[in-house]
Design an enzyme around this catalytic site. Structure first.
Site, PDB file in Angstrom:
ATOM      1  N   ASP A  50       0.840  -1.194   0.000  1.00 26.68           N
ATOM      2  CA  ASP A  50       0.000   0.000   0.000  1.00 26.68           C
ATOM      3  C   ASP A  50       0.878   1.248   0.000  1.00 26.68           C
ATOM      4  OD1 ASP A  50      -1.788   2.025   0.404  1.00 26.68           O
ATOM      5  OD2 ASP A  50      -2.478   1.346   2.368  1.00 26.68           O
ATOM      6  N   GLU A 129      31.784   9.622   3.088  1.00 22.44           N
ATOM      7  CA  GLU A 129      32.479   9.618   4.376  1.00 22.44           C
ATOM      8  C   GLU A 129      31.470   9.948   5.482  1.00 22.44           C
ATOM      9  OE1 GLU A 129      35.747  12.341   4.144  1.00 22.44           O
ATOM     10  OE2 GLU A 129      36.551  11.452   2.311  1.00 22.44           O
ATOM     11  N   GLU A 131      29.663  10.292   9.009  1.00 21.69           N
ATOM     12  CA  GLU A 131      30.024  10.405  10.421  1.00 21.69           C
ATOM     13  C   GLU A 131      28.789  10.171  11.281  1.00 21.69           C
ATOM     14  OE1 GLU A 131      33.511  13.789   9.725  1.00 21.69           O
ATOM     15  OE2 GLU A 131      31.495  14.399  10.341  1.00 21.69           O
ATOM     16  N   GLU A 186      36.396  10.603  15.279  1.00 21.80           N
ATOM     17  CA  GLU A 186      36.375  11.926  14.675  1.00 21.80           C
ATOM     18  C   GLU A 186      36.714  12.992  15.719  1.00 21.80           C
ATOM     19  OE1 GLU A 186      36.257  14.111  12.405  1.00 21.80           O
ATOM     20  OE2 GLU A 186      36.418  12.758  10.702  1.00 21.80           O
ATOM     21  N   GLU A 193      33.845   7.907  12.350  1.00 23.56           N
ATOM     22  CA  GLU A 193      33.728   7.882  10.898  1.00 23.56           C
ATOM     23  C   GLU A 193      34.245   6.553  10.370  1.00 23.56           C
ATOM     24  OE1 GLU A 193      35.071  11.338   8.676  1.00 23.56           O
ATOM     25  OE2 GLU A 193      36.007  10.040   7.177  1.00 23.56           O
ATOM     26  N   HIS A 242      30.843  13.826   3.754  1.00 18.30           N
ATOM     27  CA  HIS A 242      31.551  14.333   2.586  1.00 18.30           C
ATOM     28  C   HIS A 242      31.375  13.350   1.434  1.00 18.30           C
ATOM     29  CE1 HIS A 242      34.489  16.494   5.558  1.00 18.30           C
ATOM     30  NE2 HIS A 242      33.262  17.005   5.570  1.00 18.30           N
ATOM     31  N   ARG A 313      40.289  23.421   3.640  1.00 12.24           N
ATOM     32  CA  ARG A 313      39.108  22.661   4.055  1.00 12.24           C
ATOM     33  C   ARG A 313      37.955  23.558   4.517  1.00 12.24           C
ATOM     34  NH1 ARG A 313      40.181  17.026   5.066  1.00 12.24           N
ATOM     35  NH2 ARG A 313      42.349  16.548   4.587  1.00 12.24           N
ATOM     36  N   GLU A 330      35.376  16.746  -3.925  1.00  6.17           N
ATOM     37  CA  GLU A 330      34.804  16.441  -2.611  1.00  6.17           C
ATOM     38  C   GLU A 330      33.837  17.547  -2.200  1.00  6.17           C
ATOM     39  OE1 GLU A 330      36.697  14.930   1.499  1.00  6.17           O
ATOM     40  OE2 GLU A 330      37.055  17.057   1.104  1.00  6.17           O
ATOM     41  N   ARG A 332      31.623  18.987   0.593  1.00 11.52           N
ATOM     42  CA  ARG A 332      31.765  18.830   2.037  1.00 11.52           C
ATOM     43  C   ARG A 332      30.531  19.243   2.836  1.00 11.52           C
ATOM     44  NH1 ARG A 332      36.766  18.287   3.935  1.00 11.52           N
ATOM     45  NH2 ARG A 332      36.418  19.642   5.732  1.00 11.52           N
TER      46      ARG A 332
END
Length: 441
Positions: A50, A129, A131, A186, A193, A242, A313, A330, A332
């Site tokens: 359903d 990645e 976490e 982490e 992670e 990430h 970063r 990447e 982030r």
């Protein structure tokens, strides 16, 4: 993997039950468990359910939906009972006439992948990645706000008290066919992670969903609650996911060019430019909860600004140092509360828009954006990501590329549900307000 091989494995391994799994609009895994006697029916795509009872699916007058198992997703759960094992198959959702259901996040990602193939690419690869936090349970098995350790980045026992739980998670994942590349504590206390090898996007999204299930199951066995909530506690880092993205043509990474600047191809730069252009409007999908925006604030390693760099970063996008087959973009900002199928559909749509229209990426930003003034950010063409879910939804509604990446059904139901979520939050009275105002006014 074909029907015959699935039936052989079920018999050899003494499997007693099959979970037919699928994912709803919000990324929650749903399943129908059937005895193995019903497996032939399921393999013929004749298992009905359903759809009107599932968030974001269909109205009650058009509720019949069919589960279509993807045989490549067959896996036996390692932790199941001695009385008989339990296996699972991830399913796509179809209408009674066999056509893909436009509200199925997994089928929608397949649709966008076909658009990619029409441009000459064979694979869209994802290395996630994710976490998560581990909280202690009380004597009744209810979650507390007490973290299971006070460790920090790359700490080990006795400071990292989650080490045994994390190791058991990795062992279970490997038994299920995952190629785990790393597992570590982490930055924040109680935060962990586990990274697994990149796969084609569809397989990687399936793996993310399986990963979350394994993490939560094994954590419970250790007396812990695992949560992928982006920011469960104030004052410490939140949890991200990430996403390392690349496009391939056969065996060749279309993002790699040994003669290009930073050894990146024009395709990579156009793709990156598309991500940057559409980042404000796809954020509602990649960061889909009220809580997601408590993570996207300066000072906690989460990106708040739309920019890119090779090493830095602090921007939204980083280009990791590896080259050749490992050349990748990447992103982030994504957090683990996101529905991975929807997140990959919008990220791919954004990147492909850059490729199709040969968008030019701005210059990389190699200084810490958190230390820049607003004037300096404006001078460098750096804009902010949306700061609330409400703002993100407004930006989403203005971007036709991202709306097309979702399809009208998913877009309309997502926005409707999330506007309700925001309104519930907006009208609620929170403890902080009482602490600040109850006695002052």
């Amino acid at each position: 993997m074909d029907k015959q091989r699935v039936m052989e494995l079920v018999k050899e391994e003494i499997v007693r039950f099959i979970r037919l799994q699928f994912t709803d609009l919000f990324g929650t895994i749903k399943n129908v468990e059937i005895p193995v006697s019903q497996l032939p029916k399921a393999l013929d795509n004749k298992m009905m359910f359903d759809g009107s009872s599932i968030e974001g699916f269909v109205r009650i007058e058009e509720s019949d939906m069919y589960l279509c198992p993807d045989l490549e997703t067959f896996v036996i759960f390692p932790w199941t009972s001695e009385k008989g094992k339990v296996a699972r198959l991830i399913c796509d959702i179809a209408h009674p006439d066999g056509t893909p259901f436009e509200g199925d996040p997994r089928s929608n990602l397949k649709r966008v992948l076909k658009e990619m193939e029409e441009l000459g690419f064979t694979h869209f690869n994802l290395g996630p990645e994710p976490e998560f936090f581990l909280f202690k349970l009380d004597a009744n098995g209810n979650p507390t706000l007490e973290l299971n350790d006070s460790g920090g980045y790359f700490d080990l026992a006795p400071t990292d008290l989650g080490e045994n739980c994390r190791r058991d998670i990795v062992l279970e994942l490997e038994e299920m066919g995952f190629e785990v590349e790393a597992s570590h504590h982490e930055v924040a206390p109680g935060q962990h992670e586990i990274d697994f090898k990149y796969q084609s996007a569809l397989k990687a999204c399936d793996d993310i969903q399986t990963f979350k299930l394994v993490v939560k199951t094994i954590a419970r066995k250790h007396g812990l609650l695992a949560t992928f909530m982006p920011k469960p506690l104030f004052g410490i880092n939140g949890s991200g996911m990430h996403c390392n993205l690349s496009l391939f043509k056969g065996e060749e990474n279309a993002f790699y060019d040994p003669k290009g600047a930073m050894e990146m191809s024009d395709t990579a730069r156009h793709f990156l430019a598309g991500i940057l252009k559409h980042a404000p409007s796809f954020t509602a999908i990649t960061n889909p909860t009220v809580n997601s925006y408590k993570r996207l604030v300066p000072g906690y390693e989460a990106p708040c600004y739309v920019a890119w760099s090779g090493r830095n970063r602090s921007p939204l996008i980083r280009i990791p140092a590896s080259r050749g087959l490992s050349t990748r973009v990447e992103v982030r900002s994504v957090d683990p509360s996101a529905n991975p199928y929807l997140a990959m559909a919008v990220l791919l749509s954004a990147g492909l828009d850059g490729v199709k229209n040969q968008l030019e990426a701005p210059e990389p930003i190699d200084q810490n954006i958190y230390d820049m003034s607003r004037k300096e950010r404006n001078e460098n063409g750096i804009i902010d990501l949306p700061s609330t879910l409400a703002h993100a939804l407004e930006l989403l509604k203005e971007d036709e590329i991202i709306i097309n990446g979702l399809g009208s059904h998913l877009f309309e139901h997502f926005v409707e549900s999330k506007e309700i979520e925001w309104d519930m939050f907006r009208t609620q009275i929170h403890p902080w307000e009482r602490e600040q105002y109850l006695t002052q006014y």
